[in-house]
Scaffold this active site. Structure first.
Site, PDB file in Angstrom:
ATOM      1  N   CYS A  80      12.659  49.222  33.452  1.00 51.13           N
ATOM      2  CA  CYS A  80      11.966  48.803  34.683  1.00 51.13           C
ATOM      3  C   CYS A  80      11.516  50.031  35.486  1.00 51.13           C
ATOM      4  CB  CYS A  80      12.909  47.984  35.552  1.00 51.13           C
ATOM      5  SG  CYS A  80      13.211  46.374  34.852  1.00 51.13           S
TER       6      CYS A  80
ATOM      7  N   ASP B  51      19.857  42.588  41.534  1.00 52.62           N
ATOM      8  CA  ASP B  51      19.018  41.894  40.552  1.00 52.62           C
ATOM      9  C   ASP B  51      18.618  40.509  41.016  1.00 52.62           C
ATOM     10  OD1 ASP B  51      20.760  43.230  37.640  1.00 52.62           O
ATOM     11  OD2 ASP B  51      19.353  44.083  39.077  1.00 52.62           O
TER      12      ASP B  51
ATOM     13  N   LYS C 261      22.078  39.215  29.727  1.00 48.04           N
ATOM     14  CA  LYS C 261      21.276  40.337  29.220  1.00 48.04           C
ATOM     15  C   LYS C 261      22.024  41.649  29.365  1.00 48.04           C
ATOM     16  CE  LYS C 261      17.555  43.157  31.205  1.00 48.04           C
ATOM     17  NZ  LYS C 261      18.308  44.173  31.887  1.00 48.04           N
ATOM     18  N   ASN C 262      22.564  41.934  30.569  1.00 51.78           N
ATOM     19  CA  ASN C 262      23.134  43.258  30.809  1.00 51.78           C
ATOM     20  C   ASN C 262      24.483  43.446  30.140  1.00 51.78           C
ATOM     21  OD1 ASN C 262      20.885  44.030  32.101  1.00 51.78           O
ATOM     22  ND2 ASN C 262      21.666  43.706  34.166  1.00 51.78           N
TER      23      ASN C 262
ATOM     24  N   ARG D  88      15.450  56.906  38.496  1.00 43.99           N
ATOM     25  CA  ARG D  88      16.592  56.265  37.839  1.00 43.99           C
ATOM     26  C   ARG D  88      17.355  57.301  37.025  1.00 43.99           C
ATOM     27  NH1 ARG D  88      15.536  50.280  35.977  1.00 43.99           N
ATOM     28  NH2 ARG D  88      17.808  50.285  36.180  1.00 43.99           N
TER      29      ARG D  88
ATOM     30  N   ARG E 148      11.702  40.398  28.659  1.00 43.77           N
ATOM     31  CA  ARG E 148      12.767  41.392  28.450  1.00 43.77           C
ATOM     32  C   ARG E 148      14.125  40.841  28.873  1.00 43.77           C
ATOM     33  NH1 ARG E 148      12.478  45.924  31.891  1.00 43.77           N
ATOM     34  NH2 ARG E 148      14.514  46.234  30.939  1.00 43.77           N
TER      35      ARG E 148
HETATM   36  C1  EPZ Z   1      21.990  48.420  35.546  1.00 48.89           C
HETATM   37  O1  EPZ Z   1      21.066  49.457  35.777  1.00 48.89           O
HETATM   38  C2  EPZ Z   1      21.162  47.267  35.042  1.00 48.89           C
HETATM   39  N1  EPZ Z   1      20.488  47.677  33.812  1.00 48.89           N
HETATM   40  C3  EPZ Z   1      20.145  46.844  36.091  1.00 48.89           C
HETATM   41  O2  EPZ Z   1      19.593  45.654  35.594  1.00 48.89           O
HETATM   42  C4  EPZ Z   1      20.824  46.555  37.419  1.00 48.89           C
HETATM   43  O3  EPZ Z   1      19.828  46.371  38.403  1.00 48.89           O
HETATM   44  C5  EPZ Z   1      21.720  47.730  37.823  1.00 48.89           C
HETATM   45  O4  EPZ Z   1      22.640  48.021  36.757  1.00 48.89           O
HETATM   46  C6  EPZ Z   1      22.531  47.439  39.079  1.00 48.89           C
HETATM   47  O5  EPZ Z   1      23.319  46.291  38.894  1.00 48.89           O
HETATM   48  C7  EPZ Z   1      21.163  47.577  32.655  1.00 48.89           C
HETATM   49  O6  EPZ Z   1      22.295  47.125  32.614  1.00 48.89           O
HETATM   50  C8  EPZ Z   1      20.412  48.030  31.430  1.00 48.89           C
HETATM   51  P1  EPZ Z   1      23.197  51.748  38.170  1.00 48.89           P
HETATM   52  P2  EPZ Z   1      21.619  50.950  35.975  1.00 48.89           P
HETATM   53  O7  EPZ Z   1      23.537  52.897  37.286  1.00 48.89           O
HETATM   54  O8  EPZ Z   1      22.790  51.147  35.086  1.00 48.89           O
HETATM   55  C9  EPZ Z   1      21.977  55.471  40.796  1.00 48.89           C
HETATM   56  C10 EPZ Z   1      17.965  44.047  35.660  1.00 48.89           C
HETATM   57  O9  EPZ Z   1      17.221  43.668  36.547  1.00 48.89           O
HETATM   58  N2  EPZ Z   1      22.420  56.275  39.651  1.00 48.89           N
HETATM   59  O10 EPZ Z   1      24.281  50.840  38.638  1.00 48.89           O
HETATM   60  O11 EPZ Z   1      20.481  51.880  35.872  1.00 48.89           O
HETATM   61  C11 EPZ Z   1      20.743  54.648  40.486  1.00 48.89           C
HETATM   62  O12 EPZ Z   1      19.577  55.408  40.682  1.00 48.89           O
HETATM   63  C12 EPZ Z   1      18.195  45.518  35.422  1.00 48.89           C
HETATM   64  O13 EPZ Z   1      18.650  43.302  34.910  1.00 48.89           O
HETATM   65  C13 EPZ Z   1      22.519  57.649  39.800  1.00 48.89           C
HETATM   66  O14 EPZ Z   1      22.217  58.204  40.845  1.00 48.89           O
HETATM   67  O15 EPZ Z   1      22.092  50.866  37.486  1.00 48.89           O
HETATM   68  C14 EPZ Z   1      20.864  53.520  41.482  1.00 48.89           C
HETATM   69  O16 EPZ Z   1      20.367  53.953  42.734  1.00 48.89           O
HETATM   70  C15 EPZ Z   1      17.323  46.332  36.292  1.00 48.89           C
HETATM   71  N3  EPZ Z   1      22.938  58.390  38.742  1.00 48.89           N
HETATM   72  C16 EPZ Z   1      22.372  53.300  41.596  1.00 48.89           C
HETATM   73  O17 EPZ Z   1      22.986  54.481  41.081  1.00 48.89           O
HETATM   74  C17 EPZ Z   1      23.296  57.818  37.540  1.00 48.89           C
HETATM   75  O18 EPZ Z   1      23.698  58.550  36.614  1.00 48.89           O
HETATM   76  C18 EPZ Z   1      22.861  52.132  40.752  1.00 48.89           C
HETATM   77  O19 EPZ Z   1      22.374  52.331  39.439  1.00 48.89           O
HETATM   78  C19 EPZ Z   1      23.197  56.414  37.411  1.00 48.89           C
HETATM   79  C20 EPZ Z   1      22.752  55.658  38.485  1.00 48.89           C
END
Ligand code: EPZ
Length: 414
Positions: free
Chosen positions: A117, A308, A22-23, A123, A400
């Protein structure tokens, strides 16, 4: 379909085909916007996030030809707008990838603030914006839209240091940088396997990327990208979910088309809890061996234990002997499944980012509410092991990210 009725207590036996990731899919599909030609993308999972993102591309003017359930051809040469529909893109977390792709190709993007989510607090996407600004774009938000524009029409390569190891920001900046003028370096980049998959897709279109999968990615901008054929990698989180299903129901499952090395941290943890997991020529075999032991887990960026998989392994811990400690270090609040598991008889206490799980002898069916994608999976897993018939409501979250999970589970005896 709004809810599942799960008749628990039956061990699962048989074979499960793991779908495309998916991702990876929700990033590679928007990345086709960057390509001056036709992209044939295979092994796409049939999930609602993918359907939504394909609809958005069509609404932008790309032509999408569906070859079969898992293959599409995308031609982005006739995209006529860089403004996404609010309705379509607001629900989807992955819609932020449209910013990087549209900005990289056309020098402008107007995309509704992402949804997805509802865990982890706000986020934020500040690291994405930091990257786009470093590449020369002006980024503003108004009326629920994020607007990114580079006056000259083309981004300029830059050195970007991510303050947070962010999967989304790493992929989004990579997409924006492949057509930029000059070289871009992303330091403190995320290393998730689907980042490597996106890079490999872009490289197959002629992009010049190196270091993907490490914490320093270097991208040398090119003037255009050509069409390609590319098969998306298998979904390690779906695979991990089914490994837990074998353990929690006391059964044995053979996962076909299943990643193995990318699941190292999950397999090691499940083996320490008592499962036997081995790589066979025909797939990965997971077998319950009569006992489940508690374990401690701390979610970390790849190659650490994936956030995840946190909700899913917690369901298994609820029925393990002894206690387990789960620390969620990636998202600030990803314990939406805990209250629902407690409704089914689990013994879990939360303090801050840590949940303490004490194993119980059995879970009982109860009406429970899914809140996000992986929390929903965790409730289905608990239901499969519960005595009695739990109802899992709001299962649209599952659709999803899991392709026809009810069919796959029923096919192995659920
Ligand atoms: C991606 O989310 C995935 N979503 C998520 O998958 C997954 O849980 C996550 O990566 C971690 O592996 C998609 O690919 C669409 P991050 P993402 O940016 O990109 C903080 C699932 O279950 N952060 O790695 O949002 C954030 O708040 C879904 O399949 C910032 O502070 O994750 C978090 O605490 C849910 N500023 C941490 O970094 C930013 O600009 C990691 O978030 C971006 C993120």
């Amino acid at each position: 379909m709004t809810k599942y009725i799960v008749h628990g207590g039956k061990p699962l036996f048989g074979e499960v085909e793991i779908s495309g990731a998916k991702n990876a899919a929700v990033a590679i599909i928007p990345a086709a916007i960057l390509v001056d030609g036709v992209c044939r993308i295979e092994n796409i999972p049939q999930i609602s996030d993918v359907t939504a993102i394909l609809k958005i591309l069509e609404q932008l003017g790309a032509s999408i030809r569906s070859i079969n359930r898992h293959t599409v051809e995308i031609d982005s040469r006739h995209i006529h707008t860089t403004r996404t529909s609010y309705e379509l893109s607001r629900k989807l977390r992955a819609s932020y990838y449209l910013i990087g792709a549209l900005l990289g190709r056309f020098g402008r993007a107007e995309v509704a603030m992402p949804g997805g989510c509802n865990f982890g607090g706000v986020r934020p996407i500040d690291q994405h914006v930091k990257g786009f600004s470093a590449l020369g774009a002006g980024v503003t938000t108004e009326g629920g839209y994020i607007n990114a524009i580079v006056e000259s029409g083309r981004l300029t390569g830059a050195n970007i240091y991510l303050d947070v190891v962010s999967v989304g920001a790493t992929m989004n900046i990579m997409m924006a940088a492949v057509l930029a003028d000059g070289t871009t370096t992303i330091e403190n980049a995320a290393k998730e396997p689907h980042i490597v998959d996106l890079a490999n897709f872009l490289i197959s279109c002629g992009a010049q990327i190196e270091g993907h999968g490490s914490s320093t990615i270097r991208i040398k901008g090119v003037s255009s990208l050509r069409g390609t054929e590319y098969a998306i990698m298998a979904d390690r989180i779906e695979a991990g979910t089914f490994l837990v299903a074998a353990g929690i129901t006391g059964g044995e499952l053979l996962l076909k088309n299943c990643p193995f090395t990318e699941l190292e941290s999950v397999i090691a943890k499940l083996e320490s809890m008592g499962l036997a997991i081995e790589q066979r020529p025909e797939g990965v075999l997971a077998r319950y061996q009569g006992v489940l032991r508690g374990a401690d887990v701390k979610t970390r960026p790849y190659p650490g234990f994936p956030t995840d998989m946190q909700a899913q392994i917690m369901a298994l811990m609820c029925l393990a002997e002894g206690s387990s400690m789960v620390e969620e270090s990636i998202f600030e609040n990803r314990f939406m499944h805990v209250l629902e598991l407690v409704r089914m008889g689990a013994d879990i206490k939360i303090s801050g980012h840590t949940a303490m799980v004490r194993g119980v002898s059995r879970l009982t069916g109860a009406p429970v509410m899914a809140s996000d994608l992986r929390a929903s999976a965790s409730l289905v897993l608990a239901g499969l092991a519960a005595r009695g018939t739990p109802h899992v409501q709001r299962i649209y979250h599952l659709d999803r990210g899991y392709e026809r999970i009810e069919n796959k589970l029923n096919a192995v005896g659920a």
